[in-house]
Design a protein around this motif. Structure first.
Motif, short mmCIF file in Angstrom:
data_model
loop_
_atom_site.label_atom_id
_atom_site.label_comp_id
_atom_site.label_asym_id
_atom_site.label_seq_id
_atom_site.Cartn_x
_atom_site.Cartn_y
_atom_site.Cartn_z
N THR A 20 16.77 3.20 2.17
CA THR A 20 16.75 4.28 1.34
C THR A 20 16.69 5.56 2.13
O THR A 20 17.40 6.55 1.80
N ALA A 21 15.93 5.65 3.08
CA ALA A 21 15.79 6.96 3.98
C ALA A 21 17.19 7.37 4.45
O ALA A 21 17.39 8.73 4.43
N TRP A 22 17.72 6.29 4.99
CA TRP A 22 19.22 6.79 5.52
C TRP A 22 20.35 7.00 4.49
O TRP A 22 21.12 7.92 4.72
N GLN A 23 20.18 6.54 3.39
CA GLN A 23 21.03 6.83 2.11
C GLN A 23 20.78 8.09 1.64
O GLN A 23 21.57 8.93 1.38
N ASP A 24 19.43 8.40 1.58
CA ASP A 24 19.23 9.79 1.12
C ASP A 24 19.63 10.89 2.20
O ASP A 24 20.11 11.94 1.79
#
Length: 355
Positions: free
Chosen positions: A25-29
Motif C-alpha cells: 500500500t505504501a509503495w502504491q501510494d
C-alpha cells in the motif's frame, strides 16, 4: 574460466515472494502521488542543462550523428557514457552503430526557447529555490544571504523576450514611423539587436545596470553587424536624469518586465518612475511598457513565475485592470494595449503618451 548456463536462476535457487499489505500500500501510494514523475522531471532538467553547458549539445548539433568516443572527447568517459545512456532511456538521444544523435524530442527539448525557460528557473533562480526553506523560516534574507543569478537571468530572459516580443515592438515602432529606440533594462541586448536587424533604418541605445551584460550586448551588436546603429550603456533605467542627452530624444522608450518589481514599494513608486519618463520625453515620443500578466495557473508556468516573485521580494505582476489605474495616476496616459495572441508568455504592451 567462466561458466554459463541456460537454466534460469529460479530453477536452481528458490525465490520466495513475500507479500506485505502495508508495504504494498505504501509503495502504491507513492506511485499514485506522482512523485516518481516529479523526480524524473527534476533529474532530466539537470541532465539537459549538463548536455547544453558541457558542449555535448553543440557537438551533436554540428555533426548530427557523432561516434560516442568522439562525442565524449575531453569528458569523463564513465560519467559521459552513463549520462548518454540515461538520455537514451528518456528519449532525448538515439544510439545506432556506436553513434549518438538527438531524437526529435531531444531537438525540441533543446530548442532556444526551451533551454532559456529551463535556464531561467534552474540557473537564474536555482540559487533562490535551493534556499527556499531558509527564506521561509527567516534563516536567510533575499538580497542579503540569497540572490538570483543576474547574468543568467539576463541571458535567458533575453532569449525569451527576443522570440516572443520582437514582432510586438516592431509593430509599435512601425505604426508610429519611429526610427529610434531606447531599451531600458536591455540585459544582453538580444531584443534591441534583433529589432535593429529587422529594422534597417533604426538606431538604438540599450541601458542596463550590469557592466557584464552591457559588454555582452555590445559584442552581440558587433557580430550582428549593427554596432554602427546600436550602442549599449551602463546606467539606471529608473533615473532618466542621468541618461546621455541623445537617450532623451528617442522616438520610443521601451522597457520589458522592468516596472512591476517596483510594486514591492507600492503603486506610488511606479507612478513616480512613470512621471520621470514623462518629464524627459520629447513631444512626439512614447513609452512602450511590456509587462507579464500573472494568472495564478499553470498554462505558461505562471504558478512557478509567481513563486519566483514571492521568494525574491519583488512586486507581483498585474493584469491590465491592475495597470490602467496606475497609468491614470501618472503624467502618462495609455493610448493602446498590445496583446500577444495564442502563444508565448502572457504579456501585454502598453503604449503611453505624455498628457
Amino acid at each position: 574460466m567462466s561458466v554459463t548456463s541456460d537454466v534460469p536462476v529460479e530453477e536452481t535457487v528458490p525465490v520466495v515472494d513475500l507479500w506485505d499489505d502495508d508495504r504494498v500500500t505504501a509503495w502504491q501510494d507513492y506511485h499514485l502521488s506522482g512523485m516518481p514523475d516529479l523526480l524524473s522531471s527534476l533529474n532530466l532538467c539537470h541532465a539537459l542543462l549538463a548536455l547544453a553547458n558541457s558542449g555535448l549539445l553543440d557537438r551533436l548539433r554540428d555533426k548530427g550523428s557523432v561516434r560516442t568516443d568522439v562525442l565524449l572527447t575531453g569528458m569523463d568517459q564513465r560519467v559521459g557514457r552513463g549520462l548518454l545512456r540515461y538520455l537514451e532511456v528518456r528519449g532525448v538521444l538515439t544510439e545506432h552503430a556506436g553513434e549518438h544523435a538527438l531524437s526529435h524530442r531531444g531537438a525540441l527539448l533543446t530548442s532556444g526557447v526551451a533551454l532559456a525557460r529551463l535556464g531561467f528557473y534552474l540557473e537564474a533562480y536555482g540559487p533562490v529555490t535551493g534556499r527556499m526553506t531558509d527564506l521561509l523560516t527567516g534563516a536567510a534574507t533575499y538580497g542579503v544571504d540569497v540572490t538570483r543569478a543576474g547574468a543568467q537571468l539576463g541571458k535567458h530572459s533575453g532569449t525569451v523576450s527576443t522570440a516572443s516580443y520582437t514582432p510586438t515592438v516592431l509593430h509599435a515602432l512601425r505604426s508610429r514611423s519611429a526610427r529610434s529606440l531606447l531599451d531600458l533594462g536591455c540585459g544582453g541586448g538580444s531584443l534591441l539587436v534583433e529589432i535593429a536587424v529587422r529594422h534597417p533604418e533604426l538606431r538604438g541605445v540599450g541601458i542596463d545596470l550590469s557592466p557584464d551584460a552591457i559588454a555582452d550586448a555590445q559584442g552581440l551588436a558587433e557580430r550582428a553587424g549593427v554596432a554602427d546603429r546600436v550602442r549599449f550603456l551602463v546606467g539606471d533605467a529608473f533615473a532618466p536624469g542621468t541618461w546621455p542627452e541623445d537617450c532623451r530624444e528617442m522616438d520610443v522608450v521601451c522597457g520589458v518586465g522592468v516596472l512591476h518589481e517596483l510594486f514591492r514599494d507600492g503603486d506610488q513608486a511606479v507612478v513616480e518612475v512613470l512621471d520621470r519618463f514623462a518629464a524627459m520625453l520629447s513631444d512626439d515620443a512614447v513609452v512602450l511598457i511590456g509587462e507579464p500578466e500573472l494568472r495564478y495557473d499553470d498554462k505558461e508556468n505562471d504558478s512557478d513565475f509567481f513563486l519566483m516573485h514571492v521568494l525574491t521580494a519583488q512586486g507581483i505582476p498585474r493584469d491590465t485592470a491592475g495597470w490602467l489605474p496606475v497609468f491614470e495616476a501618472s503624467a502618462l496616459r495609455c493610448t493602446t494595449v498590445y496583446a500577444n495572441a495564442v502563444a508565448g508568455p502572457r504579456t501585454r504592451f502598453y503604449e503611453l503618451e505624455r498628457r
